[in-house]
Design a protein around this motif. Structure first.
Motif, PDB file in Angstrom:
ATOM      1  N   GLU A   1       0.976  -1.130  -0.083  1.00 36.25           N
ATOM      2  CA  GLU A   1      -0.103   0.120  -0.048  1.00 36.25           C
ATOM      3  C   GLU A   1       0.736   1.229  -0.178  1.00 36.25           C
ATOM      4  OE1 GLU A   1      -4.051  -1.621   2.411  1.00 36.25           O
ATOM      5  OE2 GLU A   1      -2.318  -0.942   3.349  1.00 36.25           O
ATOM      6  N   VAL A   2       1.807   1.068   0.737  1.00 31.62           N
ATOM      7  CA  VAL A   2       2.798   2.450   0.874  1.00 31.62           C
ATOM      8  C   VAL A   2       3.648   2.466  -0.516  1.00 31.62           C
ATOM      9  CG1 VAL A   2       4.963   3.353   1.819  1.00 31.62           C
ATOM     10  CG2 VAL A   2       3.310   2.232   3.198  1.00 31.62           C
ATOM     11  N   LEU A   3       4.033   1.551  -1.093  1.00 26.28           N
ATOM     12  CA  LEU A   3       4.560   1.485  -2.570  1.00 26.28           C
ATOM     13  C   LEU A   3       3.588   2.224  -3.642  1.00 26.28           C
ATOM     14  CD1 LEU A   3       6.619  -1.713  -2.452  1.00 26.28           C
ATOM     15  CD2 LEU A   3       7.319   0.629  -1.757  1.00 26.28           C
ATOM     16  N   ALA A   4       2.273   1.631  -3.476  1.00 24.34           N
ATOM     17  CA  ALA A   4       1.618   2.117  -4.577  1.00 24.34           C
ATOM     18  C   ALA A   4       1.022   3.616  -4.347  1.00 24.34           C
ATOM     19  CB  ALA A   4       0.128   1.097  -4.326  1.00 24.34           C
ATOM     20  N   LYS A   5       0.805   4.014  -3.036  1.00 22.23           N
ATOM     21  CA  LYS A   5       0.477   5.508  -2.837  1.00 22.23           C
ATOM     22  C   LYS A   5       1.707   6.104  -3.441  1.00 22.23           C
ATOM     23  CE  LYS A   5      -2.644   5.082   1.104  1.00 22.23           C
ATOM     24  NZ  LYS A   5      -3.655   5.631   0.591  1.00 22.23           N
ATOM     25  N   ALA A   6       3.094   5.690  -3.080  1.00 22.29           N
ATOM     26  CA  ALA A   6       4.100   6.673  -3.572  1.00 22.29           C
ATOM     27  C   ALA A   6       4.313   6.733  -5.057  1.00 22.29           C
ATOM     28  CB  ALA A   6       5.439   6.215  -2.859  1.00 22.29           C
ATOM     29  N   GLU A   7       4.024   5.591  -5.643  1.00 28.85           N
ATOM     30  CA  GLU A   7       4.129   5.474  -7.017  1.00 28.85           C
ATOM     31  C   GLU A   7       2.870   6.456  -7.712  1.00 28.85           C
ATOM     32  OE1 GLU A   7       3.346   1.680  -9.013  1.00 28.85           O
ATOM     33  OE2 GLU A   7       4.922   0.841  -7.387  1.00 28.85           O
TER      34      GLU A   7
END
Length: 228
Positions: A213-219
């Motif tokens: 979830e963190v990676l997706a939001k940052a992307e």
């Protein structure tokens, strides 16, 4: 860069120890084909040289004298940076606890930080880089196109550090949390470039989020700033 072409952005990731900045920076660099410049590794490399030179981490003068003949390089790799100190690969050694603690202490010195900032700015001057640290968006690249402040509750960060640590009967989760909180105190209250979100940073709190979830939001944040 050709006239009229928009450069690829500088992505500045700041946050406290154990928030997951290195993981996020490496992922974004791989995803978008950017260079991952782990600025904390630069402080650790110099701290290692200070350890090997038997210097007092709290005395700025001798440390500044040391930088005159110090060469620090970051060579981006698919699985992370190769950290070079005077031509030697110190990638593994700088992750040891004594080096990490020394890096936190030397990083408070204002003239030493200025020297580091000059190196970091040169590395990211052409854009297309992900830089992570504690003052990238506020001091190193205040004009970065993308600023993310990655945070999490101290207990969560301490648990993550504990699970990542090499198993040892002398390493406890309580000790790691205590050291992390002390480091937070130093970083947030130092006179020079204290740890704080830039005014235009996106706050990304990972306390209740999964890694995916963190990676997706940052992307998603980065994609909104890519050249059309």
């Amino acid at each position: 860069m050709a006239e009229g072409m928009k450069r690829r952005p500088v992505v500045a990731i700041d946050g406290p120890a154990g928030a997951g900045k290195s993981t996020l920076a490496a992922h974004l660099a791989r995803t978008f084909g950017f260079v991952n410049l782990e600025t904390g590794a630069m402080y650790r490399a110099l701290a290692l040289k200070a350890i090997e030179s038997d210097l007092d981490f709290d005395e700025e003068g001798p440390l500044l004298a040391l930088v005159g003949d110090t060469r620090i390089g970051l060579e981006p790799q698919r699985d992370g940076n190769r950290v070079m100190l005077d031509g030697m690969d110190v990638s593994r050694r700088i992750r040891d606890t004594d080096v990490t603690q020394a890096a936190s202490r030397i990083s408070v010195h204002p003239h030493l930080r200025a020297w580091m900032v000059d190196l970091q700015r040169a590395m990211g001057s052409q854009g297309g880089v992900v830089m992570e640290g504690r003052d990238i968006g506020t001091a190193v690249f205040p004009d970065a196109e993308v600023k993310i402040f990655l945070d999490a509750d101290p207990a969560v960060r301490g648990n993550r550090r504990y699970r990542q640590a090499t198993p040892s009967p002398t390493i406890t989760e309580e000790a790691i949390l205590k050291e992390l909180k002390e480091r937070d105190q130093r970083d947030r209250n130092r006179a020079e470039s204290p740890l704080r979100p830039a005014e235009d940073a996106v706050i990304l709190d990972s306390t209740a989020l999964t890694l995916d979830e963190v990676l997706a939001k940052a992307e998603e944040i980065v994609r909104t700033h890519l050249p059309g």
